[in-house]
Design a protein around this motif. Structure first.
Motif, PDB file in Angstrom:
ATOM      1  N   GLY A 103       0.807  -1.222   0.000  1.00 43.63           N
ATOM      2  CA  GLY A 103       0.000   0.000   0.000  1.00 43.63           C
ATOM      3  C   GLY A 103       0.833   1.260   0.000  1.00 43.63           C
ATOM      4  O   GLY A 103       0.364   2.337   0.406  1.00 43.63           O
ATOM      5  N   ALA A 104       2.072   1.166  -0.487  1.00 42.75           N
ATOM      6  CA  ALA A 104       3.001   2.290  -0.397  1.00 42.75           C
ATOM      7  C   ALA A 104       2.566   3.514  -1.205  1.00 42.75           C
ATOM      8  O   ALA A 104       3.021   4.625  -0.939  1.00 42.75           O
ATOM      9  CB  ALA A 104       4.398   1.852  -0.844  1.00 42.75           C
ATOM     10  N   ALA A 105       1.676   3.325  -2.178  1.00 46.01           N
ATOM     11  CA  ALA A 105       1.201   4.479  -2.961  1.00 46.01           C
ATOM     12  C   ALA A 105       0.461   5.477  -2.067  1.00 46.01           C
ATOM     13  O   ALA A 105       0.495   6.682  -2.301  1.00 46.01           O
ATOM     14  CB  ALA A 105       0.289   4.024  -4.096  1.00 46.01           C
ATOM     15  N   TYR A 106      -0.223   4.961  -1.028  1.00 44.99           N
ATOM     16  CA  TYR A 106      -0.867   5.864  -0.076  1.00 44.99           C
ATOM     17  C   TYR A 106       0.185   6.738   0.610  1.00 44.99           C
ATOM     18  O   TYR A 106       0.086   7.958   0.658  1.00 44.99           O
ATOM     19  CB  TYR A 106      -1.609   5.075   1.013  1.00 44.99           C
ATOM     20  CG  TYR A 106      -2.833   4.317   0.569  1.00 44.99           C
ATOM     21  CD1 TYR A 106      -3.861   4.927  -0.140  1.00 44.99           C
ATOM     22  CD2 TYR A 106      -2.988   2.972   0.910  1.00 44.99           C
ATOM     23  CE1 TYR A 106      -4.996   4.216  -0.516  1.00 44.99           C
ATOM     24  CE2 TYR A 106      -4.110   2.254   0.548  1.00 44.99           C
ATOM     25  CZ  TYR A 106      -5.120   2.879  -0.165  1.00 44.99           C
ATOM     26  OH  TYR A 106      -6.239   2.174  -0.524  1.00 44.99           O
ATOM     27  N   GLY A 107       1.210   6.073   1.174  1.00 39.24           N
ATOM     28  CA  GLY A 107       2.241   6.788   1.916  1.00 39.24           C
ATOM     29  C   GLY A 107       3.043   7.738   1.052  1.00 39.24           C
ATOM     30  O   GLY A 107       3.430   8.827   1.502  1.00 39.24           O
ATOM     31  N   GLU A 108       3.279   7.343  -0.192  1.00 39.74           N
ATOM     32  CA  GLU A 108       4.030   8.218  -1.105  1.00 39.74           C
ATOM     33  C   GLU A 108       3.252   9.502  -1.361  1.00 39.74           C
ATOM     34  O   GLU A 108       3.811  10.607  -1.292  1.00 39.74           O
ATOM     35  CB  GLU A 108       4.290   7.489  -2.417  1.00 39.74           C
ATOM     36  CG  GLU A 108       5.086   8.314  -3.417  1.00 39.74           C
ATOM     37  CD  GLU A 108       5.285   7.609  -4.749  1.00 39.74           C
ATOM     38  OE1 GLU A 108       5.894   8.222  -5.651  1.00 39.74           O
ATOM     39  OE2 GLU A 108       4.827   6.469  -4.907  1.00 39.74           O
ATOM     40  N   SER A 150       6.153   2.992   8.369  1.00 41.30           N
ATOM     41  CA  SER A 150       5.436   1.989   9.163  1.00 41.30           C
ATOM     42  C   SER A 150       5.229   0.688   8.397  1.00 41.30           C
ATOM     43  O   SER A 150       4.870  -0.334   8.985  1.00 41.30           O
ATOM     44  CB  SER A 150       4.068   2.527   9.571  1.00 41.30           C
ATOM     45  OG  SER A 150       3.211   2.592   8.435  1.00 41.30           O
ATOM     46  N   ALA A 151       5.402   0.725   7.056  1.00 41.42           N
ATOM     47  CA  ALA A 151       5.169  -0.422   6.172  1.00 41.42           C
ATOM     48  C   ALA A 151       3.739  -0.958   6.285  1.00 41.42           C
ATOM     49  O   ALA A 151       3.471  -2.089   5.906  1.00 41.42           O
ATOM     50  CB  ALA A 151       6.172  -1.541   6.448  1.00 41.42           C
ATOM     51  N   GLY A 152       2.827  -0.152   6.809  1.00 40.59           N
ATOM     52  CA  GLY A 152       1.429  -0.572   6.929  1.00 40.59           C
ATOM     53  C   GLY A 152       1.193  -1.605   8.016  1.00 40.59           C
ATOM     54  O   GLY A 152       0.159  -2.258   8.039  1.00 40.59           O
ATOM     55  N   LYS A 153       2.154  -1.743   8.947  1.00 43.90           N
ATOM     56  CA  LYS A 153       2.059  -2.772   9.991  1.00 43.90           C
ATOM     57  C   LYS A 153       1.896  -2.130  11.367  1.00 43.90           C
ATOM     58  O   LYS A 153       2.621  -1.198  11.717  1.00 43.90           O
ATOM     59  CB  LYS A 153       3.312  -3.651   9.977  1.00 43.90           C
ATOM     60  CG  LYS A 153       3.512  -4.407   8.663  1.00 43.90           C
ATOM     61  CD  LYS A 153       4.841  -5.138   8.647  1.00 43.90           C
ATOM     62  CE  LYS A 153       5.052  -5.875   7.328  1.00 43.90           C
ATOM     63  NZ  LYS A 153       6.392  -6.506   7.241  1.00 43.90           N
ATOM     64  N   GLN A 154       0.966  -2.674  12.157  1.00 42.23           N
ATOM     65  CA  GLN A 154       0.717  -2.145  13.491  1.00 42.23           C
ATOM     66  C   GLN A 154       1.980  -2.099  14.342  1.00 42.23           C
ATOM     67  O   GLN A 154       2.283  -1.073  14.968  1.00 42.23           O
ATOM     68  CB  GLN A 154      -0.326  -3.010  14.212  1.00 42.23           C
ATOM     69  CG  GLN A 154      -1.763  -2.676  13.894  1.00 42.23           C
ATOM     70  CD  GLN A 154      -2.720  -3.451  14.802  1.00 42.23           C
ATOM     71  OE1 GLN A 154      -2.429  -4.559  15.233  1.00 42.23           O
ATOM     72  NE2 GLN A 154      -3.864  -2.866  15.074  1.00 42.23           N
ATOM     73  N   GLU A 155       2.700  -3.207  14.392  1.00 43.98           N
ATOM     74  CA  GLU A 155       3.869  -3.307  15.266  1.00 43.98           C
ATOM     75  C   GLU A 155       4.933  -2.284  14.885  1.00 43.98           C
ATOM     76  O   GLU A 155       5.513  -1.611  15.747  1.00 43.98           O
ATOM     77  CB  GLU A 155       4.476  -4.717  15.209  1.00 43.98           C
ATOM     78  CG  GLU A 155       3.538  -5.828  15.647  1.00 43.98           C
ATOM     79  CD  GLU A 155       2.589  -6.286  14.540  1.00 43.98           C
ATOM     80  OE1 GLU A 155       2.665  -5.743  13.403  1.00 43.98           O
ATOM     81  OE2 GLU A 155       1.765  -7.173  14.808  1.00 43.98           O
ATOM     82  N   GLN A 156       5.188  -2.157  13.574  1.00 48.13           N
ATOM     83  CA  GLN A 156       6.207  -1.218  13.124  1.00 48.13           C
ATOM     84  C   GLN A 156       5.752   0.223  13.344  1.00 48.13           C
ATOM     85  O   GLN A 156       6.553   1.081  13.716  1.00 48.13           O
ATOM     86  CB  GLN A 156       6.525  -1.447  11.634  1.00 48.13           C
ATOM     87  CG  GLN A 156       7.726  -0.641  11.158  1.00 48.13           C
ATOM     88  CD  GLN A 156       8.283  -1.162   9.845  1.00 48.13           C
ATOM     89  OE1 GLN A 156       8.298  -2.367   9.611  1.00 48.13           O
ATOM     90  NE2 GLN A 156       8.755  -0.276   8.994  1.00 48.13           N
ATOM     91  N   ALA A 157       4.460   0.488  13.138  1.00 51.37           N
ATOM     92  CA  ALA A 157       3.928   1.828  13.376  1.00 51.37           C
ATOM     93  C   ALA A 157       4.112   2.223  14.835  1.00 51.37           C
ATOM     94  O   ALA A 157       4.520   3.361  15.143  1.00 51.37           O
ATOM     95  CB  ALA A 157       2.445   1.886  13.000  1.00 51.37           C
ATOM     96  N   TYR A 191      -6.960  -0.146  -2.098  1.00 50.50           N
ATOM     97  CA  TYR A 191      -6.966  -0.111  -3.562  1.00 50.50           C
ATOM     98  C   TYR A 191      -6.430  -1.381  -4.203  1.00 50.50           C
ATOM     99  O   TYR A 191      -6.887  -1.780  -5.270  1.00 50.50           O
ATOM    100  CB  TYR A 191      -6.212   1.118  -4.085  1.00 50.50           C
ATOM    101  CG  TYR A 191      -4.718   1.117  -3.880  1.00 50.50           C
ATOM    102  CD1 TYR A 191      -3.872   0.349  -4.680  1.00 50.50           C
ATOM    103  CD2 TYR A 191      -4.131   1.922  -2.901  1.00 50.50           C
ATOM    104  CE1 TYR A 191      -2.499   0.362  -4.501  1.00 50.50           C
ATOM    105  CE2 TYR A 191      -2.761   1.946  -2.713  1.00 50.50           C
ATOM    106  CZ  TYR A 191      -1.952   1.164  -3.512  1.00 50.50           C
ATOM    107  OH  TYR A 191      -0.599   1.178  -3.332  1.00 50.50           O
ATOM    108  N   ASN A 192      -5.457  -2.052  -3.542  1.00 48.88           N
ATOM    109  CA  ASN A 192      -4.868  -3.259  -4.147  1.00 48.88           C
ATOM    110  C   ASN A 192      -5.931  -4.324  -4.406  1.00 48.88           C
ATOM    111  O   ASN A 192      -6.109  -4.789  -5.534  1.00 48.88           O
ATOM    112  CB  ASN A 192      -3.811  -3.865  -3.215  1.00 48.88           C
ATOM    113  CG  ASN A 192      -2.904  -2.839  -2.596  1.00 48.88           C
ATOM    114  OD1 ASN A 192      -3.341  -2.059  -1.766  1.00 48.88           O
ATOM    115  ND2 ASN A 192      -1.659  -2.832  -3.003  1.00 48.88           N
TER     116      ASN A 192
END
Length: 384
Positions: free
Chosen positions: A55-60, A88-95, A241-242
């Motif tokens: 989902g990196a297009a969101y973050g970009e 965050s890579a879209g991950k709870q733990e990393q966020a 979106y994916n």
């Protein structure tokens, strides 16, 4: 004598340090609070964004929006902001990990992000507990601003967007029956489903089936076959979106030609890029419409295209406005202090942005009217 001389030297050194600090043109308190001699507030703001992964297009888009606003705000000079950006890579733990890293820096006065509601659900309670303002620019699930008094968002919630889109779609299609499809392993898509189901029931629509899927799923044959056999007037889909684009593509290839009504995750050009012609007819509601004939909107679109070679989407626009909201809060607070900024943000009313006039309600949620769009001839257009 040696002791007296040493004490005198220390006193002189301390005096010189105080004098140098006074002459440096800045006053730093250790809570991220600094102000230049000319009264300009300077502040560091942490950003948690979905920059790697599916989902990196969101973050970009979000990060692009922040950076464009940052250049403009710092050039104007009312406030000076430095952004500290973490992935965050879209991950709870990393966020949560990167949020804790940012919050441990006393110079960081506020947080922007994270991108997904699922991430915000674990990060916002920590920010509120630590007394640091946090603003979601893309988090639309129900209940996020209610997490705590330091939690805000400027992204239009699904509870406002989905009913607006569904009302127009039902009127246009004279719809009586719907099928609902949603991702059941994500807070954002689950919240969108809850709104879709509640609104469909409120409108007296017959829900023929409710189908679920998981993130990263690639084959929707079983769900779509069931939907096709039931022949609904509309398909309501809550997805990022994916998955959303792939669902529409597979549906059209199976001969399903009824309109899709999407949640907020569909508000990305990536939907058109992935689904192609299968995206035609998708109906969504959004606070952002890039073809709006308003100077502020068109100036933003032009600058964004010049800088990044693409048109800004809803997520870029919301991020752009969010940094201006933070800048307004800092200016009104008069200092880069977490508590003062929180109080100043809560008072913002009718601030002009590219999304329109913006205010926070008593819970720190957005006050704004949605616009309903449809994908037609390969682009988002007003649905009339």
């Amino acid at each position: 004598m040696r002791k007296i001389a040493k004490k005198s030297y220390l006193l002189i050194s301390v005096f010189m340090l105080i004098l140098l600090a006074a002459c440096s043109g800045a006053d730093t308190t250790g809570d991220g609070d600094s102000k230049n001699a000319d009264g300009t507030v300077t502040a560091k703001i942490g950003v948690i964004s979905y920059l790697s992964g599916p989902g990196a297009a969101y973050g970009e888009a979000i990060t692009n929006g922040f950076n464009l606003a940052l250049d403009e705000i710092n050039e104007k000079g009312d406030v000076k902001i430095e952004l500290v950006i973490e992935d965050s890579a879209g991950k709870q733990e990393q966020a949560l990990t990167v949020a804790q890293k940012l919050m441990s820096d006393d110079d960081i006065v506020a947080l922007l992000g994270p991108t997904l509601s699922t991430e915000m659900n674990v990060v916002a309670p920590e920010a509120d507990l630590n007394g640091i303002p946090i603003m979601g620019t893309s988090t639309t699930a129900a209940g996020i601003p209610q997490i705590g008094e330091y939690v805000f968002r400027n992204s239009l919630p699904e509870s406002l967007a989905i009913p607006a889109a569904l009302e127009k779609a039902v009127a246009a299609e004279d719809a009586k029956t719907v099928a609902i499809l949603y991702g059941n392993d994500d807070l954002f898509t689950k919240s969108g489903f809850d709104t879709m189901k509640e609104e469909a029931e409120n409108m007296g629509l017959d829900i023929l089936t409710i189908e679920t899927f998981q993130k990263g799923q690639s084959d929707y044959n079983a769900q779509l076959t069931k939907i096709k056999d039931l022949n609904p007037d509309l398909i309501l889909a809550s997805a990022l979106y994916n998955e959303g684009a792939v669902i529409m593509d597979q549906a059209r290839k199976m001969g399903i030609d009824v309109p899709f009504v999407g949640g907020n995750g569909f508000n990305s050009p990536q939907v058109i890029e992935i689904a192609g012609d299968a995206a035609e007819g998708l109906i969504v509601a959004t606070p952002w419409f890039g073809d709006k004939d308003e100077p502020k909107v068109q100036e933003f679109v032009k600058k964004y295209e010049e800088e990044y070679g693409a048109k800004p989407d809803q997520f870029a626009a919301q991020a752009y406005d969010a940094l201006y909201i933070m800048a307004e809060g800092l200016k009104n607070a008069g200092e880069a202090d977490r508590d003062a900024l929180r109080d100043a943000l809560a008072e913002i009313k009718d601030l002009d942005g590219v999304l329109g006039k913006f205010s926070f309600d008593k819970d720190g949620d957005v006050v704004m009217e949605p616009t309903v769009l449809v994908i037609k001839e390969g682009k988002f257009q007003l649905f009339e």
